[in-house]
Scaffold this motif. Structure first.
Motif, mmCIF file in Angstrom:
data_model
loop_
_atom_site.group_PDB
_atom_site.id
_atom_site.type_symbol
_atom_site.label_atom_id
_atom_site.label_comp_id
_atom_site.label_asym_id
_atom_site.label_seq_id
_atom_site.Cartn_x
_atom_site.Cartn_y
_atom_site.Cartn_z
ATOM 1 N N GLY A 29 0.870 -1.417 0.150
ATOM 2 C CA GLY A 29 0.553 0.178 0.049
ATOM 3 C C GLY A 29 0.940 1.347 -0.178
ATOM 4 N N ASN A 30 0.048 2.834 -0.191
ATOM 5 C CA ASN A 30 0.824 3.744 -0.196
ATOM 6 C C ASN A 30 0.658 4.462 0.972
ATOM 7 O OD1 ASN A 30 1.238 2.900 -2.462
ATOM 8 N ND2 ASN A 30 0.059 4.165 -3.392
ATOM 9 N N LEU A 31 2.015 5.007 1.532
ATOM 10 C CA LEU A 31 1.960 5.790 2.511
ATOM 11 C C LEU A 31 2.501 7.353 1.454
ATOM 12 C CD1 LEU A 31 2.237 6.180 5.868
ATOM 13 C CD2 LEU A 31 5.091 5.765 5.332
ATOM 14 N N THR A 32 2.320 8.248 2.684
ATOM 15 C CA THR A 32 1.285 9.252 2.089
ATOM 16 C C THR A 32 2.232 10.524 2.943
ATOM 17 O OG1 THR A 32 -0.039 9.353 -0.599
ATOM 18 C CG2 THR A 32 0.363 12.154 0.560
ATOM 19 N N ILE A 33 3.358 11.073 2.171
ATOM 20 C CA ILE A 33 3.582 12.070 3.343
ATOM 21 C C ILE A 33 3.655 13.629 2.803
ATOM 22 C CG2 ILE A 33 6.371 12.753 4.744
ATOM 23 C CD1 ILE A 33 7.564 10.104 4.146
ATOM 24 N N ASP A 34 3.717 14.672 3.718
ATOM 25 C CA ASP A 34 3.092 15.778 3.552
ATOM 26 C C ASP A 34 3.995 16.959 4.455
ATOM 27 O OD1 ASP A 34 2.914 18.006 2.107
ATOM 28 O OD2 ASP A 34 0.096 17.659 2.128
ATOM 29 N N LEU A 35 4.561 17.208 4.826
ATOM 30 C CA LEU A 35 5.600 17.865 4.962
ATOM 31 C C LEU A 35 5.855 19.407 4.933
ATOM 32 C CD1 LEU A 35 8.677 15.546 6.104
ATOM 33 C CD2 LEU A 35 5.726 15.807 7.604
ATOM 34 N N THR A 36 6.421 20.282 5.995
ATOM 35 C CA THR A 36 6.002 21.824 6.105
ATOM 36 C C THR A 36 7.243 22.118 6.706
ATOM 37 O OG1 THR A 36 4.886 22.365 7.740
ATOM 38 C CG2 THR A 36 4.102 22.756 5.451
ATOM 39 N N GLY A 37 8.381 22.983 5.640
ATOM 40 C CA GLY A 37 9.311 23.225 6.763
ATOM 41 C C GLY A 37 10.552 22.678 6.822
ATOM 42 N N LEU A 38 10.896 22.107 6.272
ATOM 43 C CA LEU A 38 11.762 21.445 5.599
ATOM 44 C C LEU A 38 12.883 22.035 4.812
ATOM 45 C CD1 LEU A 38 11.107 17.138 5.739
ATOM 46 C CD2 LEU A 38 11.962 19.039 7.153
ATOM 47 N N GLU A 39 14.257 21.680 4.915
ATOM 48 C CA GLU A 39 15.056 22.198 3.915
ATOM 49 C C GLU A 39 15.858 20.877 3.570
ATOM 50 O OE1 GLU A 39 17.407 25.685 5.625
ATOM 51 O OE2 GLU A 39 15.647 26.718 5.455
ATOM 52 N N GLU A 40 16.919 21.804 2.561
ATOM 53 C CA GLU A 40 17.510 20.422 2.175
ATOM 54 C C GLU A 40 18.928 20.312 2.681
ATOM 55 O OE1 GLU A 40 18.451 20.781 -2.386
ATOM 56 O OE2 GLU A 40 16.376 20.755 -3.102
ATOM 57 N N LEU A 41 19.099 19.016 2.839
ATOM 58 C CA LEU A 41 20.321 18.805 3.572
ATOM 59 C C LEU A 41 22.066 18.507 3.306
ATOM 60 C CD1 LEU A 41 18.634 15.584 5.126
ATOM 61 C CD2 LEU A 41 19.085 18.200 6.671
ATOM 62 N N GLY A 42 21.903 18.791 1.931
ATOM 63 C CA GLY A 42 23.568 18.542 1.147
ATOM 64 C C GLY A 42 23.607 17.218 0.652
ATOM 65 N N ALA A 43 24.553 17.023 0.367
ATOM 66 C CA ALA A 43 25.044 16.067 -0.029
ATOM 67 C C ALA A 43 25.336 14.818 0.847
ATOM 68 C CB ALA A 43 26.289 15.650 -1.138
ATOM 69 N N ASP A 44 25.671 15.047 2.072
ATOM 70 C CA ASP A 44 26.007 14.061 2.922
ATOM 71 C C ASP A 44 25.009 13.642 3.826
ATOM 72 O OD1 ASP A 44 28.872 14.484 2.193
ATOM 73 O OD2 ASP A 44 29.336 15.627 3.818
ATOM 74 N N PHE A 45 23.834 13.972 3.642
ATOM 75 C CA PHE A 45 22.975 14.030 4.547
ATOM 76 C C PHE A 45 21.812 13.508 3.857
ATOM 77 C CE2 PHE A 45 25.769 15.622 7.481
ATOM 78 C CZ PHE A 45 25.855 14.996 8.801
#
Length: 289
Positions: A29-45
């Motif tokens: 089945g599907n899990l839908t994730i909908d989040l606000t406020g996150l920023e990209e972490l960069g290449a290492d994480f």
């Protein structure tokens, strides 16, 4: 004989029904994730989601994009048995199958949905306050006192801690910043608001007359950065307290910033000043199955 035939026929029908039912029941089945406020972490994480099933974490997959909603296909048995969703920050190359200590969002399922928040797992910053002074205690030059910032309160005549912040969960640290010519420059990371920050002995811009008071802060009296030679005048500059993943090799503040302030242009050195609420104190979102 008729009774035996009827029983055999009923058994055959039941067998066919069970087989069809098993065959038609979806295993994923599907899990839908909908989040606000996150920023990209960069290449290492990367970010990684987890379902908590019978007390154990089951990975929902990793992602780097912060464009939502995002959909992940998982085993239905795990989806329906999960009682909680957790989001963590993980190394891009990670041999550990368990979640790291740096967990950023969490929430319990109610029916087929879970409301997730950083308040329940990182810290609640709604009552955070901050005070600071301008001073340069690591050198003997009294002409550059507006070129250092220290998060302390000396309004009573004696220095006490200036930051009232919640104790962070494992995997997180606070970090102070000054924004010079649009470039955030760290004042150092810290966990204890009543002690010197982690780089007190090795601060790159401090003077040679000691390490400063036993509180977070930094003197900018030697060297240069962002096209600015030190010492400089920090009045008019924005200062920030952020909440950072630990470990973290990003040279910019993380998205959680509970306190911030533009230093008044008429600020007087060695005088206690007050910070304001920062631009981002909580991260939130929803997860549905």
């Amino acid at each position: 004989m008729k009774k035996v035939l009827n029983l055999a026929f009923a058994f055959a029908l039941a067998t066919i029904f069970v087989a069809c039912n098993d065959e038609n029941t979806p295993t994923v089945g599907n899990l839908t994730i909908d989040l606000t406020g996150l920023e990209e972490l960069g290449a290492d994480f990367v970010y990684e989601g987890w379902l908590i099933v019978d007390g154990n974490p089951v990975s929902t997959g990793t992602f780097t994009s912060v464009v939502f909603p995002q959909i992940f296909t998982l085993q239905n048995s795990d989806l329906q048995s999960a009682t909680k969703f957790v989001l963590s920050i993980e190394p891009t190359v990670d041999s550990d199958p368990e979640p790291s200590a740096t967990k950023i969002l969490a929430g319990d399922f109610s029916g087929n949905a879970a409301n997730v928040s950083s308040e329940t797992i990182v810290g609640n910053f709604s009552n955070s306050t901050g005070k600071y002074i301008l001073a340069t205690p690591t050198d003997m030059d009294s002409s550059n006192e507006t070129s250092g910032v220290w998060f302390l309160d000396n309004s009573s005549g004696s220095a006490v801690k200036g930051l009232d912040l919640p104790v962070l969960s494992d995997g997180w640290k606070y970090e102070g910043w000054v924004v010079l010519n649009g470039t955030p420059v760290s004042t150092g990371t810290f966990s204890n608001t009543d002690a010197a920050d982690d780089n007190a002995l090795t601060a790159p811009y401090k003077g040679i007359s000691g390490n400063g008071p036993g509180f977070p802060g930094e003197d900018y009296v030697m060297g240069s950065v962002a096209g600015i030679d030190f010492p400089t005048d920090l009045r008019g500059v924005t200062i920030v307290i952020s909440v950072e993943p630990s470990p973290d090799n990003n040279t910019a503040p993380f998205t959680l910033k509970p306190l911030a302030q533009e230093i008044p242009s008429n600020a007087i050195d060695h005088t206690t000043l007050t910070m304001s609420v920062g631009p981002k104190t909580v991260l939130s979102g929803s997860v549905s199955r």
